[in-house]
Design a protein around this motif. Structure first.
Motif, short mmCIF file in Angstrom:
data_model
loop_
_atom_site.label_atom_id
_atom_site.label_comp_id
_atom_site.label_asym_id
_atom_site.label_seq_id
_atom_site.Cartn_x
_atom_site.Cartn_y
_atom_site.Cartn_z
N VAL C 85 -44.23 -19.37 -52.20
CA VAL C 85 -43.93 -20.47 -53.12
C VAL C 85 -43.63 -19.95 -54.52
O VAL C 85 -43.06 -20.65 -55.35
N ILE C 86 -44.04 -18.73 -54.80
CA ILE C 86 -43.69 -18.14 -56.09
C ILE C 86 -42.43 -17.29 -55.95
O ILE C 86 -41.55 -17.32 -56.79
N VAL C 87 -42.38 -16.55 -54.84
CA VAL C 87 -41.26 -15.61 -54.67
C VAL C 87 -39.93 -16.36 -54.61
O VAL C 87 -38.95 -15.96 -55.24
N LEU C 88 -39.90 -17.46 -53.86
CA LEU C 88 -38.64 -18.18 -53.69
C LEU C 88 -38.09 -18.69 -55.03
O LEU C 88 -36.95 -18.39 -55.39
N PRO C 89 -38.91 -19.44 -55.80
CA PRO C 89 -38.39 -19.86 -57.11
C PRO C 89 -38.04 -18.68 -58.01
O PRO C 89 -37.06 -18.74 -58.76
N ALA C 90 -38.82 -17.60 -57.89
CA ALA C 90 -38.55 -16.45 -58.74
C ALA C 90 -37.17 -15.89 -58.42
O ALA C 90 -36.38 -15.57 -59.32
N SER C 91 -36.88 -15.79 -57.13
CA SER C 91 -35.58 -15.26 -56.74
C SER C 91 -34.46 -16.16 -57.26
O SER C 91 -33.44 -15.68 -57.78
N ILE C 92 -34.67 -17.47 -57.15
CA ILE C 92 -33.66 -18.40 -57.63
C ILE C 92 -33.49 -18.25 -59.15
O ILE C 92 -32.37 -18.25 -59.67
N VAL C 213 -27.10 -17.97 -55.31
CA VAL C 213 -27.15 -16.60 -54.81
C VAL C 213 -28.60 -16.18 -54.63
O VAL C 213 -28.97 -15.56 -53.63
N GLY C 214 -29.45 -16.57 -55.60
CA GLY C 214 -30.87 -16.27 -55.48
C GLY C 214 -31.46 -16.89 -54.22
O GLY C 214 -32.22 -16.24 -53.48
N LEU C 215 -31.10 -18.14 -53.98
CA LEU C 215 -31.58 -18.83 -52.78
C LEU C 215 -31.07 -18.13 -51.52
O LEU C 215 -31.83 -17.86 -50.58
N ALA C 216 -29.77 -17.81 -51.54
CA ALA C 216 -29.17 -17.17 -50.37
C ALA C 216 -29.84 -15.83 -50.11
O ALA C 216 -30.14 -15.48 -48.96
#
Ligand SMILES: Nc1ncnc2c1ncn2[C@@H]1O[C@H](COP(=O)(O)OP(=O)(O)OP(=O)(O)O)[C@@H](O)[C@H]1O
Ligand SMILES: Nc1ncnc2c1ncn2[C@@H]1O[C@H](COP(=O)(O)OP(=O)(O)OP(=O)(O)O)[C@@H](O)[C@H]1O
Ligand SMILES: [Mg+2]
Ligand SMILES: [Mg+2]
Lengths: 334, 318, 308, 503
Positions: C85-92, C213-216
């Motif tokens: 839950v932190i990594v995904l938003p961070a990547s985005i 792109v972050g999401l992908a």
């Protein structure tokens, strides 16, 4: 008046020249052997192919087009040259001439699709980018490598002629040819007109299709020439030759001050762009910096070069804002 | 390890001063060569050698040439290169030799006249035969297999394929190679390719991945397809990247040499050549902790390819 | 015909699928197809962003570098045992920041996008190589498939991509923000005079592209237990080709996401189709080039016939 | 009287070296039509762009509804009730007419849904109001220039603005649409809207305006109620001198037939069965309604959309015109209607624009010779009185009218036998207009065959030796220029048998 014009037109190129000179002196002070004649010749020798591609990319971008296929075409021409020489037993000379013809045909394919069907060059050449490389791989099955060229041919890429690398005179001739074409002939003028407004050019009676076709065919021929020189320099021809060269060439052209939208730009700017990148990449080895740094700096240099064109505009905008802030004063002075 | 990337240059190459040796990978940013470099760093430290490590960011023979030329003007004492392409680089290496720079090659050879020695981690024949033997053993000389390679144009892989095929024809005639797919040196693409290879060839028994990112890629694909055991995976790769799959039993064996030793030996040999301690005609060479190394002709032999499997992979940390 | 391009791409895809059904029915197996869809889901997400960018009369060739940076950063964060839950938003967010940098240079300073993103592509790529030296990032076990089972994870990835496509496609047509992108792409000066801030729209488009792109990248990271720092290589050409084959005009203002979707499906099927048809792989690039050319040539001939 | 709707105080605006506005003050009351008049380059368009926030003024203040506003932007101006039709249509070519209209009307908040059917209905209603027969779903790029102008007018009406600005809205409209527009303007005036109206057609000023402000060289030279001023005075104010009789009389006697068309048609441009002859020394006027196909016919003759049926004869020889190049080689010149897109290359110098169509002649062997080029350019700058800093100045630094003169210079330089002029004085001020008219006469006197397309009826009547009237893609009748009057021309254009009375 004349001064004003001259300084204005020369602006980007002057800045770039300063960058090139600064690079030169910096690396010369860091690397003991950087400034040697040998090293200078190395820089020249290794930038001839990309330089050639950048040279022909300049008129293309001037017309508002782009050619992503030149690197792939270089690969295709290199292996066809090898095939003609090895399998069809052509002399290197005859094979070379045929290769130039093949380059012209390939450039003609781009030209036909772009002019006859009025398709955007970016897309057409994106397609031929895959196609040419794909053909090169299909013909050689990716595997076949052409080597053992005669020394008389390798001379072109590896030896000296007139005291300089043997490919340098060819490059100089092409550079002079392209410079004259762009800056001194009506062809160059019409490239610019087309770059600014293709519709306007048509209404002015400029043969738009023929001119556009001309720059892409020229790009094909020069890519083939670059392929021959590349083969002579490496002593081998393989399907992966020239991978990524289109981006180097475009980078050099844009760094040289040519507007990607067309119309604006010079050939000497492009030459300086090629020099700036080549010296950077060579000099960093002498400064013992890893290769990645050269790539990063090239990217940053490109951004800086682009920004340099907007900085004066930003200043003007700032000044205008200051003027609105103090209206009374401005009215007095006007 | 960055210090050696950008170490202070040592001027002059006269004896007694610090020796500068330049080490070139086929491409930078490749775990295999990073691992070689770690070994090279160790040797450089022991021998007091100034190590320059540089190469093209993508495998590109033209760029390799350019860097060699740079090193010649830079005035290094020795060059050790892994050649993307035999012919392409040999001209530049010959030029270096002519300038009095000692040249050896490692990992992938140049033409013999362009260098003094080749540090041979394993001959293409050795690699090809070992891979095929391993495949034949796992499949009992029976069934279909496919190869995933980096790119269709990579010279050494082309060479390996030749020996794989030769060995197959000689010893495993009942096996059939059904496909050869490139993965552009990308793990993700290798995974996609392996997936479609399996569905296109339902009788596929084994995937042979001959570039290092392809091995974990293929293994992951097999795992996701739920065909562990049914389709075997072998390949050339680093233990660190494959440990997980080998232990899970997805990948049966990974074949490689000890890459750090390769880098170590290369620098040792280069230093010896520069110092004049190692001359053509020698039949053996003392490589310090590695012991005495056999030299066959002008090939310094690191040894046989090493097969990593479930039982031994934990002993290696590269 | 308004949707000629979309329909013709869909027909080409259909033709390919029918050919496969006859010649290589093995193509139609649920598990490999699910895998294929999962593998292509990140590409679809990037293609959605690319469609927006091109409709806005810009282009972004730095997506591959952004993709790699997001993947590696997400991988490093995950290997620090941070929860998803932190990594995904961070990547985005990282993607959005990288996209914003493009956006500032392009919208703020008015620089041409093709050159700016060429420069950032090179810069980010080399910086990442310099820092990581090609080393894989090993992920903890709970990252793959979001910690779900494999098929649940695969369906999640596909669902996210498809939902995104649907939402974006509707937004582009039915929400003012989407129409602003069309307006700016069609004529930025006219947009300015109509009270639509072209610079802000352009900036946000690039920032959004970065976020996608972050999401992908994240959707790609969860598909395997290791992150390849070269992830995403070539994705810019693939998505640009797909989007253009799908009928989005490179000159901006025209086209839609359905076309882009059809384009992605077509290009995604080529490579497995070649494998199934047992065509030698050295034909792949040539065939890809032919398909791009055929798509645009067909359209070119049609418009030429229409106007001549 | 209450505070004016809009008050400008000493506005100045410079573009680099060009000082376009030098302290202009201006006011607009509710329920008034305030005309803005001035020669080309006087600064009219610049002034209204300052009002709409498209340009930021350097100094001066703007009061709207009695309140001083700072930092006007297009969006904030819109909120304050300012709407404008710009001289160059500011439309989105890739979007439908309905959406073009809607984007100008709806609030610029990004996060709201869109009701397409409401949009279409709204567009249909507005387009009907301006008398445009356009399907709201059509993409704007498919519309002709005048149709685009109508879309733009419809859009500005829909805004329900308190201050409505029209910068040459009638430049490419025909009489009928102009009348419709005037009806709308009068209605708006009754509703208390303040309208700023810019036009070079003085009759229009007298027809609709209440007050008129004249700009000269970026300065206001006076504001007058229209009732207290006459044409001659206005012209004097604008140009600072007397202007001779507006339409110079025809001096030449038509000679041999130069160009003869018979049954020319082109499916693509929907032109068919066009037959007429033009003689040396003759001005052949082409009149018609919007979309009658006059421009399309000109494009056929110039080889941009080559004819697919019929024959063209030049000096008795049958020719085929396949491209603009072949048209030029045959001695046909064409000054297009859309000068910024087709007539000139804005980013290039006056000199380069002048020689653009005669590269082969002036640069033998393709080598550029800047001496010859500049000499030629200087000659035309002098002859046509082009207001420019130098022959090296880029054309986009010139005003609209001067740009048109550059476009004309290019074709005069080509020394044509037949010259096609498409709306040659559209957006050109009276002074320049009469110069252009004189020039056309001179050219005819030198034996040139001139085809003049114009939507300006007085111009057609005043200049033409013969008038061809186009309707629905073909020439329906040819009238004698000396006997024709406005009524008969309009009637023919509308396809009526009896004279129209609307004029
Ligand atoms: N963007 C610009 N950059 C530089 N100069 C400009 C610009 N826009 C206008 N000008 C200059 O400002 C002056 C006023 O131009 P403007 O367009 O306001 O004239 P105008 O009165 O509308 O003329 P016309 O009747 O021909 O439309 C001219 O000298 C013109 O060259
Ligand atoms: N680019 C275009 N695409 C499609 N149709 C067009 C285009 N331009 C014009 N038309 C159509 O062609 C017909 C003729 O238009 P044209 O512009 O020739 O009229 P015109 O008589 O020259 O009018 P005016 O001179 O008043 O502009 C019209 O029905 C118009 O809608
Ligand atoms: Mg104006
Ligand atoms: Mg017209």
């Amino acid at each position: 008046m004349k001064n004003f014009l001259r300084s204005n037109i020369a602006k980007h190129e002057t800045v770039l020249l300063a960058v090139v000179i600064t690079e030169w002196f910096y690396f010369n002070s860091v690397g003991a052997h950087f400034g040697s004649l040998d090293n200078t010749f190395d820089i020249v020798r290794h930038s001839v192919e990309i330089g050639l591609l950048a040279l022909v990319m300049t008129p293309i971008i001037l017309t508002g087009g782009i050619d992503l296929s030149v690197g792939s075409l270089l690969g295709l021409c290199a292996i066809l040259f090898g095939k003609l020489w090895r399998d069809a037993h052509f002399s290197p000379m005859a094979a070379g001439i045929c290769t130039l013809g093949i380059g012209a045909v390939a450039g003609g394919l781009n030209a036909t699709l772009i002019t006859w069907l009025r398709l955007p060059p970016l897309i057409v050449t994106l397609g031929t980018y895959s196609l040419f490389r794909g053909l090169a791989e299909a013909i050689t099955h990716g595997v076949d490598t052409f080597t053992k060229f005669p020394d008389s041919f390798l001379f072109l890429g590896q030896e000296r002629f007139l005291g300089m690398p043997a490919q340098a005179p060819i490059f100089i001739l092409v550079a002079i040819f392209v410079w004259l074409l762009v800056h001194r002939t009506t062809f160059g003028r019409s490239f610019r007109v087309i770059g600014f407004s293709p519709e306007g050019a048509r209404y002015a009676g400029i043969p738009v299709e023929r001119r556009i076709a001309m720059v892409y065919v020229l790009a094909g021929i020069i890519s083939a020439l670059a392929a021959i020189i590349y083969t002579a320099r490496l002593g081998q021809a393989k399907a992966d030759a020239g991978t990524g060269y289109e981006l180097y060439a475009i980078t050099a052209v844009v760094l040289g001050g040519t507007s990607i939208f067309g119309g604006i730009g010079t050939v000497h700017g492009t030459l300086l762009g090629v020099a700036a990148i080549a010296i950077l990449s060579n000099g960093l080895v002498h400064a013992r910096q890893p290769r990645e740094v050269a790539g990063m700096l090239t990217g940053l240099l490109l951004i800086l070069a682009l920004c340099s064109s907007v900085v004066p505009k930003l200043f003007a905008r700032l000044r205008a804002r200051r003027q609105t802030a103090a209206p009374i004063q401005a009215v007095k002075t006007s | 390890n960055k210090s050696s990337d950008a170490g202070a240059p040592s001027s002059g190459s006269s004896k007694g001063k610090k020796v500068t040796i330049a080490l070139m990978p086929k491409s930078k940013g490749n775990a295999y060569f990073i691992s070689c470099k770690n070994g090279a760093d160790k040797a450089a430290k022991e021998l007091g050698v100034d190590l320059v490590f540089d190469g093209p960011t993508d495998p590109d023979p033209a760029k390799q040439n350019e860097i060699i030329d740079n090193w010649i003007t830079l005035g290094v004492d020795g060059i050790a290169a892994a050649c993307e392409n035999k012919e392409g680089i040999s001209t530049a290496l010959r030029k270096a030799k002519a300038k009095g720079i000692k040249v050896i090659t490692y990992d992938a050879d140049a033409l013999p006249d362009a260098r003094e020695f080749f540090v041979n981690q394993a001959t293409p024949q050795g690699i090809g035969f070992t891979l095929m033997d391993e495949a034949g053993r796992l499949c009992n000389d029976q069934g279909e297999f496919a190869i995933i390679t980096a790119s269709l144009t990579a010279a050494n892989m082309i060479e390996w394929q030749k020996y794989i095929e030769q060995r197959r024809a000689e010893k495993y005639p009942n096996m059939k190679m059904v496909a050869l797919r490139p993965c552009d040196d990308l793990k993700d693409k290798a995974q996609s390719e392996a997936t479609s290879l399996m569905s296109a060839n339902p009788n596929l028994k084994l995937i042979m991945a001959i570039c290092s990112p392809a091995v974990p890629g293929a293994a992951e694909a097999v795992k996701q397809a739920g065909k562990v055991g049914q389709v075997k995976v072998i390949g050339l790769g680093l233990p660190s990247e494959n440990r997980r799959y080998v232990k899970e039993g997805v990948t049966d064996s990974v074949i490689l040499w000890k890459t750090e030793d390769l880098g170590y030996l290369t620098i040792r040999a280069a230093k010896a050549v520069v110092d004049g301690d190692l001359k053509p005609g020698a039949t053996s060479f003392n490589a310090g902790p590695l012991g005495t190394i056999e030299i066959k002709g002008d090939n310094i032999l690191l040894g046989k390819p090493f097969i990593f499997n479930k039982d031994n992979i934990d002993q290696f940390n590269f | 015909m308004k949707y000629f391009r979309e329909i013709s791409v869909a027909l080409a895809l259909l033709a390919l699928l029918i050919a496969l059904a006859i010649v290589a029915p093995a193509f139609y197996q649920p598990q490999p197809l699910l895998s294929l869809a999962t593998r292509e889901a990140p590409t679809l997400i990037v293609a959605c962003g690319m469609a927006l960018v091109i409709i806005c009369r810009q282009i972004d060739i730095s997506v591959a570098s952004q993709f790699a940076i997001c993947s590696v950063c997400a991988g490093l964060l995950a290997s620090m045992k941070l929860p998803l839950v932190i990594v995904l938003p961070a990547s985005i967010c990282i993607g959005a920041i990288l996209g914003s940098i493009n956006g500032v240079l392009i919208a703020g300073l008015g620089l041409p996008s093709i050159v700016v993103t060429l420069a950032t592509m090179v810069t980010w790529r080399e910086a990442l190589r310099w820092q990581r030296q090609g080393e894989f990032v090993n992920l903890p076990d709970n990252v793959q498939w979001f910690g779900l089972s494999q098929s649940a994870g695969q369906w999640t990835v596909i669902a996210i991509a498809i939902t995104l496509l649907l939402v974006l496609a509707v937004c582009m047509n039915r929400m003012a923000a989407g129409r602003f992108v069309y307006a700016v792409g069609s004529d930025a000066e006219a947009a300015r005079l109509a009270g639509i801030p072209p610079q802000r729209v352009t900036f946000l488009t690039f920032a959004f592209m970065g976020a996608l792109v972050g999401l992908a990248a994240m959707m790609n990271v969860v598909q395997s237990p290791q992150v390849d720092p070269k992830s995403g290589t070539g994705i810019e050409l693939k998505t640009i080709a797909a989007v253009v084959v799908g009928g989005v005009a490179i000159s901006g203002g025209r086209g839609n996401l359905w076309g882009a979707f059809a384009g992605i499906l077509l290009l995604a099927c080529i490579s497995p189709a070649l494998t199934h048809l047992h065509i030698e792989s050295y034909w792949e690039k040539a065939i890809q080039g032919m398909i791009i050319l055929l798509a645009v040539v067909a359209d070119g001939i049609r418009t030429k016939r229409g106007s001549a | 009287m209450s505070a004016p709707l809009l008050q400008l105080n000493s506005i100045t605006k410079s573009f680099d070296a060009v000082r376009a506005l030098k302290g202009v003050s201006f006011s607009l009351n509710a329920g008034e039509v305030h005309a803005l008049l001035g020669e080309n380059g006087a600064g009219k368009s610049t002034l209204i762009k300052v009002i709409t926030g498209a340009h930021q003024s350097n100094t001066g203040t703007i009061e709207i509804n009695g309140k001083t506003v700072e930092k006007l932007t297009p969006a904030s101006a819109h909120k304050l009730g300012v709407a404008a039709i710009y001289q160059q249509p500011a439309l989105f070519p890739d979007l439908s007419a309905a959406e073009n209209i809607a984007l100008g009307l709806e609030p610029p908040s990004a996060l709201r849904g869109i009701d397409w059917s409401q949009r279409r209905a709204q567009a249909r209603e507005l387009l009907k109001r301006v008398g445009a027969d356009i399907d709201p779903g059509t993409e704007v790029r498919e519309l002709s220039m005048p149709q685009q102008q109508l879309v733009e007018i419809a859009r500005s009406l829909g805004k329900g603005a308190r201050i409505l600005i029209m910068d040459e809205p009638t430049a490419s409209l025909t009489q009928k649409e102009v009348e419709l527009l005037f009806g709308v303007i009068r209605q708006l005036r009754k509703d208390g809207v303040g309208i700023i109206y810019i036009s070079h057609r003085l009759e229009e000023i007298f027809a609709v305006a209440d007050r008129v402000t004249v700009l000269r060289d970026g300065e206001s030279v006076g504001t007058h109620p229209v009732s207290e001023i006459d044409k001659a005075k206005l012209i004097r104010l604008m140009v600072g001198r007397e202007v001779a009789a507006i339409y110079p009389p025809s001096q030449s006697v038509p000679g041999a037939v130069v160009l003869a068309l018979s049954k020319i048609g082109c499916a693509q441009s929907q032109v068919h069965d066009v037959s007429f002859e033009v003689r040396a020394g003759e001005v052949f006027g082409l009149a018609g309604l919007v979309g009658a196909g006059r421009t399309e016919l000109a494009r056929i003759l110039f080889g941009i959309t080559p004819a697919d049926s019929g024959t063209i004869q030049l000096n008795g020889k049958t020719i085929t015109i396949q491209s603009p190049q072949s048209a030029i080689d045959d001695g046909i010149g064409y000054v297009p209607e859309d000068r910024r897109r087709h007539g000139v290359i804005l980013e290039m110098s006056v000199a380069a624009n002048t020689t653009m169509s005669i590269h082969r002649r002036i640069f033998p062997g393709t080598w550029l010779r800047s001496g010859a080029e500049r000499e030629l350019a200087q000659k035309y700058i002098r002859d046509l009185a082009i207001k420019t800093f130098s022959d090296e100045s880029h054309v986009n630094t010139l005003s609209g009218g001067n740009q048109q003169k550059v476009a004309l210079a290019r074709w005069l330089a080509s020394g044509p036998k037949v010259l096609i002029l498409d709306e040659p004085t559209q957006g050109v001020d009276v002074g320049a207009k009469s110069e252009i008219h004189k020039l056309i006469r001179n050219l005819a006197a030198q034996g040139l065959a001139v085809i003049m397309i114009s939507s300006d009826l007085p111009e057609i009547l005043g200049m033409s030796d013969r008038i061809g009237i186009m309707r629905a893609g073909t020439i329906t009748s040819i009238l004698d220029g000396k006997t024709a009057d406005a009524g008969t021309v309009m009637a023919a254009a509308l396809g009526q048998t009896r004279p129209a009375t609307a004029l």
